[in-house]
Every structure is written in C-alpha cells, then in structure tokens.
Design a protein around this motif. Structure first.
Motif, PDB file in Angstrom:
ATOM      1  N   LEU A 271       0.829  -1.194   0.000  1.00 55.52           N
ATOM      2  CA  LEU A 271       0.000   0.000   0.000  1.00 55.52           C
ATOM      3  C   LEU A 271       0.869   1.251   0.000  1.00 55.52           C
ATOM      4  CD1 LEU A 271      -2.783  -0.968   2.549  1.00 55.52           C
ATOM      5  CD2 LEU A 271      -2.720  -1.285   0.074  1.00 55.52           C
ATOM      6  N   TYR A 272       0.406   2.280  -0.708  1.00 50.78           N
ATOM      7  CA  TYR A 272       1.077   3.575  -0.773  1.00 50.78           C
ATOM      8  C   TYR A 272       2.510   3.435  -1.295  1.00 50.78           C
ATOM      9  CZ  TYR A 272      -2.765   4.332   2.486  1.00 50.78           C
ATOM     10  OH  TYR A 272      -3.994   4.360   3.081  1.00 50.78           O
TER      11      TYR A 272
ATOM     12  N   GLY B 246       2.222  -6.459  -5.389  1.00 46.82           N
ATOM     13  CA  GLY B 246       1.325  -5.507  -5.989  1.00 46.82           C
ATOM     14  C   GLY B 246       1.467  -4.168  -5.292  1.00 46.82           C
ATOM     15  N   SER B 247       0.696  -3.191  -5.740  1.00 49.25           N
ATOM     16  CA  SER B 247       0.775  -1.872  -5.125  1.00 49.25           C
ATOM     17  C   SER B 247      -0.556  -1.155  -5.278  1.00 49.25           C
ATOM     18  CB  SER B 247       1.890  -1.038  -5.766  1.00 49.25           C
ATOM     19  OG  SER B 247       1.613  -0.812  -7.140  1.00 49.25           O
ATOM     20  N   ALA B 248      -0.752  -0.167  -4.430  1.00 47.82           N
ATOM     21  CA  ALA B 248      -1.975   0.642  -4.518  1.00 47.82           C
ATOM     22  C   ALA B 248      -1.811   1.900  -3.685  1.00 47.82           C
ATOM     23  CB  ALA B 248      -3.182  -0.157  -4.029  1.00 47.82           C
ATOM     24  N   GLY B 249      -2.453   2.961  -4.106  1.00 53.33           N
ATOM     25  CA  GLY B 249      -2.686   4.096  -3.236  1.00 53.33           C
ATOM     26  C   GLY B 249      -1.668   5.207  -3.199  1.00 53.33           C
ATOM     27  N   GLN B 250      -0.499   5.028  -3.831  1.00 53.67           N
ATOM     28  CA  GLN B 250       0.531   6.048  -3.696  1.00 53.67           C
ATOM     29  C   GLN B 250       0.069   7.396  -4.239  1.00 53.67           C
ATOM     30  OE1 GLN B 250       4.142   5.901  -6.164  1.00 53.67           O
ATOM     31  NE2 GLN B 250       5.348   6.187  -4.292  1.00 53.67           N
ATOM     32  N   ALA B 251      -0.506   7.399  -5.448  1.00 53.88           N
ATOM     33  CA  ALA B 251      -0.929   8.659  -6.051  1.00 53.88           C
ATOM     34  C   ALA B 251      -2.011   9.339  -5.218  1.00 53.88           C
ATOM     35  CB  ALA B 251      -1.420   8.421  -7.476  1.00 53.88           C
ATOM     36  N   ALA B 252      -2.928   8.542  -4.660  1.00 50.96           N
ATOM     37  CA  ALA B 252      -4.023   9.109  -3.870  1.00 50.96           C
ATOM     38  C   ALA B 252      -3.500   9.815  -2.629  1.00 50.96           C
ATOM     39  CB  ALA B 252      -5.025   8.020  -3.494  1.00 50.96           C
ATOM     40  N   VAL B 253      -2.629   9.148  -1.895  1.00 47.59           N
ATOM     41  CA  VAL B 253      -2.143   9.767  -0.658  1.00 47.59           C
ATOM     42  C   VAL B 253      -1.303  10.995  -0.958  1.00 47.59           C
ATOM     43  CG1 VAL B 253      -0.053   8.334  -0.446  1.00 47.59           C
ATOM     44  CG2 VAL B 253      -1.083   9.329   1.593  1.00 47.59           C
TER      45      VAL B 253
ATOM     46  N   HIS C 180      -1.670  13.012  -3.444  1.00 42.41           N
ATOM     47  CA  HIS C 180      -2.571  14.089  -3.849  1.00 42.41           C
ATOM     48  C   HIS C 180      -3.224  14.727  -2.629  1.00 42.41           C
ATOM     49  CE1 HIS C 180      -4.941  16.293  -6.769  1.00 42.41           C
ATOM     50  NE2 HIS C 180      -6.040  16.000  -6.096  1.00 42.41           N
ATOM     51  N   VAL C 181      -3.677  13.897  -1.682  1.00 42.57           N
ATOM     52  CA  VAL C 181      -4.293  14.423  -0.458  1.00 42.57           C
ATOM     53  C   VAL C 181      -3.294  15.263   0.322  1.00 42.57           C
ATOM     54  CG1 VAL C 181      -5.293  13.777   1.774  1.00 42.57           C
ATOM     55  CG2 VAL C 181      -5.991  12.573  -0.299  1.00 42.57           C
ATOM     56  N   LEU C 182      -2.058  14.772   0.419  1.00 41.33           N
ATOM     57  CA  LEU C 182      -1.052  15.502   1.187  1.00 41.33           C
ATOM     58  C   LEU C 182      -0.649  16.802   0.495  1.00 41.33           C
ATOM     59  CD1 LEU C 182       1.182  12.562   2.458  1.00 41.33           C
ATOM     60  CD2 LEU C 182      -0.669  13.758   3.650  1.00 41.33           C
ATOM     61  N   ARG C 183      -0.581  16.778  -0.833  1.00 40.89           N
ATOM     62  CA  ARG C 183      -0.259  18.012  -1.555  1.00 40.89           C
ATOM     63  C   ARG C 183      -1.332  19.080  -1.334  1.00 40.89           C
ATOM     64  NH1 ARG C 183       1.848  14.636  -5.783  1.00 40.89           N
ATOM     65  NH2 ARG C 183      -0.205  14.647  -6.790  1.00 40.89           N
ATOM     66  N   LYS C 184      -2.572  18.625  -1.165  1.00 36.64           N
ATOM     67  CA  LYS C 184      -3.674  19.559  -0.901  1.00 36.64           C
ATOM     68  C   LYS C 184      -3.682  20.045   0.549  1.00 36.64           C
ATOM     69  CE  LYS C 184      -5.795  19.414  -4.949  1.00 36.64           C
ATOM     70  NZ  LYS C 184      -5.983  20.636  -5.772  1.00 36.64           N
ATOM     71  N   ARG C 185      -2.767  19.496   1.374  1.00 39.15           N
ATOM     72  CA  ARG C 185      -2.640  19.851   2.801  1.00 39.15           C
ATOM     73  C   ARG C 185      -3.933  19.591   3.570  1.00 39.15           C
ATOM     74  NH1 ARG C 185      -0.725  24.940   1.072  1.00 39.15           N
ATOM     75  NH2 ARG C 185      -1.863  26.020   2.738  1.00 39.15           N
ATOM     76  N   LEU C 186      -4.588  18.491   3.206  1.00 40.12           N
ATOM     77  CA  LEU C 186      -5.821  18.090   3.888  1.00 40.12           C
ATOM     78  C   LEU C 186      -5.480  17.223   5.092  1.00 40.12           C
ATOM     79  CD1 LEU C 186      -7.963  17.197   0.740  1.00 40.12           C
ATOM     80  CD2 LEU C 186      -8.013  19.320   2.076  1.00 40.12           C
TER      81      LEU C 186
ATOM     82  N   PRO D  26     -10.004  14.569  -7.120  1.00 44.16           N
ATOM     83  CA  PRO D  26      -9.921  13.379  -7.959  1.00 44.16           C
ATOM     84  C   PRO D  26      -8.832  12.439  -7.446  1.00 44.16           C
ATOM     85  CG  PRO D  26      -8.805  15.209  -9.043  1.00 44.16           C
ATOM     86  CD  PRO D  26      -9.282  15.715  -7.712  1.00 44.16           C
ATOM     87  N   LEU D  27      -9.204  11.220  -7.126  1.00 41.51           N
ATOM     88  CA  LEU D  27      -8.266  10.245  -6.578  1.00 41.51           C
ATOM     89  C   LEU D  27      -8.325   8.961  -7.408  1.00 41.51           C
ATOM     90  CD1 LEU D  27      -9.076  10.677  -2.776  1.00 41.51           C
ATOM     91  CD2 LEU D  27      -7.195  11.729  -4.051  1.00 41.51           C
ATOM     92  N   ASN D  28      -7.240   8.228  -7.373  1.00 46.15           N
ATOM     93  CA  ASN D  28      -7.189   6.952  -8.090  1.00 46.15           C
ATOM     94  C   ASN D  28      -6.530   5.931  -7.185  1.00 46.15           C
ATOM     95  OD1 ASN D  28      -6.600   4.762  -9.848  1.00 46.15           O
ATOM     96  ND2 ASN D  28      -6.610   6.139 -11.595  1.00 46.15           N
ATOM     97  N   HIS D  29      -7.174   4.779  -7.014  1.00 50.01           N
ATOM     98  CA  HIS D  29      -6.583   3.762  -6.131  1.00 50.01           C
ATOM     99  C   HIS D  29      -5.344   3.110  -6.754  1.00 50.01           C
ATOM    100  CE1 HIS D  29      -8.330   0.531  -8.565  1.00 50.01           C
ATOM    101  NE2 HIS D  29      -9.526   1.110  -8.440  1.00 50.01           N
ATOM    102  N   ASN D  30      -5.248   3.098  -8.089  1.00 44.29           N
ATOM    103  CA  ASN D  30      -4.091   2.514  -8.778  1.00 44.29           C
ATOM    104  C   ASN D  30      -3.745   1.120  -8.254  1.00 44.29           C
ATOM    105  OD1 ASN D  30      -3.430   4.612 -10.648  1.00 44.29           O
ATOM    106  ND2 ASN D  30      -2.590   5.811  -8.960  1.00 44.29           N
ATOM    107  N   ALA D  31      -4.753   0.333  -7.948  1.00 50.30           N
ATOM    108  CA  ALA D  31      -4.500  -1.034  -7.471  1.00 50.30           C
ATOM    109  C   ALA D  31      -3.941  -1.869  -8.615  1.00 50.30           C
ATOM    110  CB  ALA D  31      -5.785  -1.655  -6.944  1.00 50.30           C
TER     111      ALA D  31
END
Length: 409
Positions: free
Chosen positions: A2-3, A17-24, A26-32, A176-181
């Motif tokens: 993950l991530y 496998g992998s998932a979630g790196q782009a989503a996290v 993006h959230v962190l870049r938005k400072r959420l 906009p988020l993508n799980h990229n699983a």
C-alpha cells in the motif's frame, strides 16, 4: 504494497502488488488533514481492492467464488480486529466471495500537514461522471449546499468529472483520486469489491472538512437510482454476474454500522434510494443544466470496451435509455454502438442482456412481480421491503416502455 510501488512478475513468481501512492500524495499536496481511522479505512479499502484485482475468479472451484485471506496493517489493530467480522460480511455481500481479515500494527498515518487546509464545504458527494451522480451534485448545489466533490478517476471518466465539477454551483471543490490497485500479474476483470474504495475516498474527504474538525457530522452523498442500486437479478442464471452493489441498501447499512463504530462522524446518504433513474431526471432541480450535461455522462458497463462509447445494450445502458425516454427522448444525443434494440439478431434483440430483460418483463407479466423477485428483497439489513418493491415495479415499467419503443419481443 500500500502507498508504494510494486514489482512486476508472472503469476507463478514472487512479486508485490501496489496501490494508493498517487491518492495519498494528492491528499497531502492539498494539505488536507483527515482523521486517523479514516486513513485506516482507506488502507483497508486499498488492500481489499488490490486483492480483488489480483485473485482470478477462473481459478476458484466454481469459477466465481473466491476465498481471500488478508493481513492488513493499520494504526489501530485492536479496534479493527473487533470489526473484522462486520467488514467480512459486508464484503461477502458486495463481491459474493469469502473474506478473512486480520489487522496488525504498522499502518500508515501521515503527520499533520504544515498549515493544513480545512475546506469550508458542508457535505461530500461522489462525482463519478455518471448520470446519477451528476443529478445528485446538481440537486445539492441548487438546494444551496456546498458539496466537496470526490471522484475515483478512471480513464474515460476524468474529463467528465472535471467538467461537471466546474459546471455545477459555480464550480465545486474537486478531489480526484485513483486507487491505482495493480497486481504483479494481469487483473481479474470482475472487480466486484471496488465499491469499497469509493466509500473510503468519501469518508476520508469528509473528515478533512472544517465542520468535521469543529465537531459536526458531515453528510456524505452516494447518489444512485434505487433500481440499479437494488439491481434485482433478471433471470436465475444472472445471480453471479450482477454489477457492483455500491449503493445497495444492504451494503450501505452494513458500512454505516462500521463507520459509526469507528466514531467517524460521517452520515452515508443515498437521497435517491426510492427513485428510478427516469424519476431522477424528471425531478432534477436545474433542468437547463441537466439538459446541457446529461448526454455527456457515462452509464455503460462496457464503455472502455467500445472505445469510450456506450454500447446501448447492456443493463446500465438500457436503464439509461429508458430514463431518457421517460424524461425526453429527443434530448438523448448519446451515441450507442448498438442503437436499435428491436433488430432481431444476436447483436441487438437477441443479445444476452436485452434478451434477459425481455424474459424478466415477460415473467413479471405472467407470474407477477413477487414471484419474479423471489428472495431478492429478503436481505436482513435492507429495511422495509414495501417501498423497494414499488420502486422495482416502477423501474421495470420504464424498461418495459423502452422495449415497447423499439419493438423488442
């Protein structure tokens, strides 16, 4: 993994496998700044979606039902192990598989961002690029609400998601988020568990709002017409091939219990659970905006298969076309690869989904709605079946009008 980034390999070699790196990122870049258990819930959802795409149904004993055993790292394993059975049961309903979940320490929790941003929106809405979520966002904005739009980005939908967010309510804040699983081998096509990631993205977004951090509850709108949410099996042979059950009341009620147990102040709402798609279109609160955007929306279950066009004959396409017919058929400028459903060949009237619907309509006419429904409304967490039964009847009436329009026999 993950991530993070996984590694490629054949089915028989060790790989990750992998998932979630782009989503996290993006959230962190938005400072959420999201709640810790919302991050845990996202980690769980990412693990589930990755397992779903990695395990081929064709290798299961019956060619469909899999047994999946997952160990997932979270920051609060004691709490989540207490919820394991509830999550397993929700997933069993969602994907028709047998799930075994164990939670261990070491999960991901980002540090609080420097100078965090707390959005002032008062609710969250899923914005998929589909017609139902479009109507939902339009109605919320027209009612004076300020929705934070969250999308699961997939190829072919992202442009619509962005265009809709920009067109509604003077422009919506959009995440906009993508799980990229990505498994280390080719993906399983069915992906029936993917709905969990939509919910996880929305829950995470809801916990970033200023109102949430001030102690308020946040409405989270998952907008889908009630007929497709129930998605009753048209024939006895279609049970295993049902579409995803993202907004099925049985699934939503189970997820609501898990969210509540986690003390996440997120209220999961489908305001159209008792509406057909046609009724949603007729009742949309900004008809001019709907007229301009509805033809651009995506409904097809095989949209990417047909080079990002609607096939016109799958069940979601037939529900879409029946809704436009109920609303105003002249406004349906969608290109359908197979347009004339009345043509008596295997590409049109004899295509499996068209034929299955025709058979269902005939059975309802001859044996009655209750006999056709069977046990489809008997799940323990669905709630009162009476309004759902009436809803299904109205949805079938819209579909029957579509078949009559094209002369399907």
């Amino acid at each position: 993994m993950l991530y993070g980034q996984g590694s490629s390999a054949t089915r028989n070699k060790s790989a990750r496998g992998s998932a979630g790196q782009a989503a996290v990122l993006h959230v962190l870049r938005k400072r959420l700044h999201a709640a810790p258990r919302a991050w845990d819930f996202l980690s769980i959802a990412l693990a589930i979606v990755t397992a779903d795409v990695a395990d081929w149904r064709s290798e299961s004993p019956d060619g469909w039902t899999r047994e999946l055993d997952l160990e997932i790292a979270v920051t609060d394993p004691e709490f989540w192990n207490g919820q394991a059975r509830a999550i397993e049961e929700a997933l069993k309903f969602l994907s028709t598989d047998v799930w075994h979940l164990r939670f261990v320490a070491g999960g991901f929790r980002p540090a609080t961002p420097q100078n965090p941003i707390y959005p002032l929106e008062d609710c969250v809405v899923l914005l998929s690029g589909g017609l139902d979520s479009l109507i939902g966002a339009i109605d919320l904005a027209t009612d004076g609400k300020k929705p934070f739009a969250v999308s699961n980005v997939v190829r072919g939908d992202s442009e619509n998601q962005l265009a809709f967010a920009q067109s509604i309510g003077g422009g919506l804040r959009h995440l906009p988020l993508n799980h990229n699983a990505t498994p280390p081998w080719s993906k399983e096509d069915s992906q029936r568990a993917r709905s969990i990631i939509f919910i996880a993205f929305g829950v995470l977004a809801g916990t970033t709002l200023k109102s949430y951090h001030d102690g308020s509850r946040v409405p989270f709108y998952v907008c889908e017409n009630g007929f497709i949410a129930i998605n009753p099996p048209l024939t006895g042979t279609r049970l295993g091939s049902l579409s995803t059950r993202t907004a099925h009341p049985e699934f939503l009620n189970r997820i609501r219990d898990i969210i509540a147990a986690a003390n996440l102040r997120i209220d999961l709402i489908n305001p159209y659970e008792n509406s057909t798609k046609g009724e949603m279109m007729l009742a949309c609160k900004n008809q001019a905006l709907l007229r301009s955007l509805a033809p651009r929306s995506v409904s097809c279950g095989r949209y990417r298969v047909y080079n990002y066009n609607h096939c016109g004959r799958c069940i979601p396409c037939q529900v879409r076309r029946s809704a436009f017919l109920s609303w105003d058929a002249s406004l349906d400028t969608t290109y359908y690869r197979y347009n004339d459903l009345g043509r008596r060949d295997r590409e049109h009237a004899h295509f499996d989904d068209v034929r299955s619907l025709a058979m269902a309509l005939l059975e309802v006419e001859s044996a009655g709605l209750d006999a056709w429904l069977g046990a489809a409304l008997s799940y323990p967490r669905m709630g009162d079946p009476c309004p759902i039964r009436d809803l299904v009847a109205r949805g079938l009436a819209e579909l029957s009008a579509l078949h009559d329009y094209f002369g399907v026999e």
